[in-house]
Design a protein around this motif. Structure first.
Motif, PDB file in Angstrom:
ATOM      1  N   ARG A   9     -68.900   8.632  -7.804  1.00 40.28           N
ATOM      2  CA  ARG A   9     -68.308   9.877  -7.297  1.00 40.28           C
ATOM      3  C   ARG A   9     -67.311  10.437  -8.310  1.00 40.28           C
ATOM      4  N   ILE A  10     -66.537   9.549  -8.929  1.00 43.08           N
ATOM      5  CA  ILE A  10     -65.569   9.973  -9.939  1.00 43.08           C
ATOM      6  C   ILE A  10     -66.285  10.618 -11.120  1.00 43.08           C
ATOM      7  N   ILE A  11     -67.359   9.987 -11.584  1.00 42.00           N
ATOM      8  CA  ILE A  11     -68.124  10.531 -12.709  1.00 42.00           C
ATOM      9  C   ILE A  11     -68.731  11.880 -12.353  1.00 42.00           C
ATOM     10  N   SER A  32     -56.291   3.864  -2.233  1.00 47.65           N
ATOM     11  CA  SER A  32     -54.946   3.969  -2.805  1.00 47.65           C
ATOM     12  C   SER A  32     -54.991   4.445  -4.260  1.00 47.65           C
ATOM     13  N   GLN A  33     -53.823   4.873  -4.760  1.00 50.44           N
ATOM     14  CA  GLN A  33     -53.724   5.286  -6.163  1.00 50.44           C
ATOM     15  C   GLN A  33     -54.022   4.116  -7.085  1.00 50.44           C
ATOM     16  N   GLU A  34     -53.600   2.917  -6.702  1.00 55.98           N
ATOM     17  CA  GLU A  34     -53.845   1.743  -7.530  1.00 55.98           C
ATOM     18  C   GLU A  34     -55.344   1.492  -7.690  1.00 55.98           C
ATOM     19  N   THR A  35     -56.090   1.670  -6.613  1.00 55.09           N
ATOM     20  CA  THR A  35     -57.541   1.475  -6.669  1.00 55.09           C
ATOM     21  C   THR A  35     -58.183   2.488  -7.603  1.00 55.09           C
ATOM     22  N   ILE A  36     -57.768   3.752  -7.492  1.00 56.36           N
ATOM     23  CA  ILE A  36     -58.319   4.800  -8.354  1.00 56.36           C
ATOM     24  C   ILE A  36     -57.979   4.528  -9.814  1.00 56.36           C
ATOM     25  N   ARG A  37     -56.751   4.105 -10.078  1.00 63.30           N
ATOM     26  CA  ARG A  37     -56.366   3.819 -11.470  1.00 63.30           C
ATOM     27  C   ARG A  37     -57.200   2.673 -12.037  1.00 63.30           C
ATOM     28  N   ARG A  38     -57.483   1.664 -11.221  1.00 60.39           N
ATOM     29  CA  ARG A  38     -58.345   0.567 -11.689  1.00 60.39           C
ATOM     30  C   ARG A  38     -59.746   1.082 -12.006  1.00 60.39           C
ATOM     31  N   ASP A  39     -60.253   1.956 -11.141  1.00 63.43           N
ATOM     32  CA  ASP A  39     -61.576   2.541 -11.388  1.00 63.43           C
ATOM     33  C   ASP A  39     -61.587   3.314 -12.707  1.00 63.43           C
ATOM     34  N   LEU A  40     -60.547   4.113 -12.924  1.00 67.76           N
ATOM     35  CA  LEU A  40     -60.480   4.916 -14.155  1.00 67.76           C
ATOM     36  C   LEU A  40     -60.397   4.022 -15.383  1.00 67.76           C
ATOM     37  N   ASN A  41     -59.642   2.951 -15.283  1.00 66.94           N
ATOM     38  CA  ASN A  41     -59.523   2.020 -16.413  1.00 66.94           C
ATOM     39  C   ASN A  41     -60.874   1.377 -16.730  1.00 66.94           C
ATOM     40  N   GLN A  42     -61.603   0.982 -15.685  1.00 62.60           N
ATOM     41  CA  GLN A  42     -62.916   0.369 -15.888  1.00 62.60           C
ATOM     42  C   GLN A  42     -63.906   1.353 -16.494  1.00 62.60           C
ATOM     43  N   LEU A  43     -63.866   2.584 -16.025  1.00 54.87           N
ATOM     44  CA  LEU A  43     -64.768   3.611 -16.551  1.00 54.87           C
ATOM     45  C   LEU A  43     -64.418   3.966 -17.990  1.00 54.87           C
ATOM     46  N   GLU A  44     -63.117   3.925 -18.316  1.00 57.22           N
ATOM     47  CA  GLU A  44     -62.708   4.198 -19.691  1.00 57.22           C
ATOM     48  C   GLU A  44     -63.213   3.103 -20.626  1.00 57.22           C
ATOM     49  N   ALA A  56     -57.963  11.892 -15.713  1.00 63.39           N
ATOM     50  CA  ALA A  56     -58.884  11.570 -16.803  1.00 63.39           C
ATOM     51  C   ALA A  56     -59.688  12.813 -17.168  1.00 63.39           C
ATOM     52  N   VAL A  57     -60.225  12.798 -18.377  1.00 58.02           N
ATOM     53  CA  VAL A  57     -61.101  13.868 -18.863  1.00 58.02           C
ATOM     54  C   VAL A  57     -62.346  13.225 -19.464  1.00 58.02           C
ATOM     55  N   LEU A  58     -63.342  14.045 -19.737  1.00 59.03           N
ATOM     56  CA  LEU A  58     -64.542  13.546 -20.392  1.00 59.03           C
ATOM     57  C   LEU A  58     -64.266  13.272 -21.865  1.00 59.03           C
ATOM     58  N   PRO A  59     -64.904  12.248 -22.449  1.00 62.10           N
ATOM     59  CA  PRO A  59     -64.831  12.075 -23.901  1.00 62.10           C
ATOM     60  C   PRO A  59     -65.344  13.328 -24.602  1.00 62.10           C
ATOM     61  N   LYS A  60     -64.778  13.671 -25.739  1.00 63.55           N
ATOM     62  CA  LYS A  60     -65.084  14.942 -26.401  1.00 63.55           C
ATOM     63  C   LYS A  60     -66.575  15.126 -26.662  1.00 63.55           C
TER      64      LYS A  60
END
Length: 276
Positions: A9-11, A32-44, A56-60
């Motif tokens: 969903r984030i992607i 929670s915000q902590e859960t979302i931040r973990r998701d973003l870190n994993q996706l990064e 977060a933003v898309l890679p260039k």
């Protein structure tokens, strides 16, 4: 929502909007915000996004590819004038069947699809309020004395003969909308309804959220084919009105997810439009 579903969903949100914000994802995914931040870190770490302050933003390189794909898809998409002449019999049958779900006094939301245009043409001149982002529908209903028509303004698209953007979304919060009738480009293998461009997809997301009852009008040519921007999962729909549904496995999946299927090719006792 499972982690894999949440991250997808984030992607999807990132693909449509080019950026995501943590606080908005918290509300969207109900975590929670902590859960979302973990998701973003994993996706990064997987190279699927780039963290930024508060989101977060898309890679260039990926952003450039997506923008190129958007342009290609938009160029390929048929205009309203072209689509209006496709699958006319199916769209007319679906529109006629949709009349059975409309009652006097309803506040309706119609999207700018050609199927909803056919529905608007057949609406009886009874007491209704109709909100729409379609210029064609506004023009069609202008002569109906009993129908109050409200146009969702915004940026105008000559190609699609409709309005979109933040200005079009704003009025949706001000009305109590009983029913939405809408269509889309496709229902994909993953169970998601999709549009050919991100602007229409985002507006339809907001339309669906604003309405109590969701009626999807979809002819059989749109089942299980690819398209670009995600709107919602079919489980978010209350009624699917179609000219025919031959895929029994899909029909079973829809039924298991609470979607009421109205197949115009099957003989059934028609409901009557409530007139008093």
């Amino acid at each position: 929502m499972l982690p894999i579903e949440r991250q997808q969903r984030i992607i999807d949100e990132l693909t449509i909007n080019g950026r995501v914000i943590v606080t908005e994802l918290v509300s969207l995914c109900h975590v929670s915000q902590e859960t979302i931040r973990r998701d973003l870190n994993q996706l990064e770490k997987r190279g699927l996004l780039q963290r930024s302050h508060g989101g977060a933003v898309l890679p260039k390189r990926q952003a450039a590819n997506i923008q190129g794909n958007i342009r290609a898809i938009n160029e390929y998409e048929l205009s309203f004038r072209q689509r209006i002449n496709e699958h006319v019999d199916a769209k007319m049958a679906i529109a006629k069947r949709a009349l059975d779900f409309i009652s006097v006094g309803d506040c309706l939301l119609l999207d700018s699809s050609t199927t909803c245009f056919y529905l608007a043409r057949q609406l009886p001149d009874i007491e209704l309020t109709v909100l729409t982002n379609s210029l064609r529908i506004v023009q069609t209903l202008a002569a109906r004395g009993s129908i109050r028509t409200i146009c969702l303004g915004g940026e105008y698209s000559d190609r699609y003969e409709d309005f979109h953007g933040i200005v079009a979304e704003q009025p949706l919060k001000e009305f109590q909308i009983n029913k939405i009738f809408f269509s889309c480009s496709s229902l994909g293998n993953d169970g998601y309804l999709r549009e050919g461009n991100e602007h229409n997809a985002h507006l339809k997301q907001q339309m669906i959220l604003a309405a109590e009852r969701k009626h999807l009008l979809m002819d059989s040519s749109k089942f299980l084919r690819p398209s670009f921007a995600r709107i919602c999962h079919y489980r978010d729909v209350d009624f699917l009105i179609t000219d025919q549904l031959k895929d029994k496995e899909l029909e079973q999946e829809l039924a298991w997810n609470g979607v009421n299927i109205i197949d115009c090719s099957q003989r059934s006792q028609s409901m009557q439009l409530i007139k008093n």
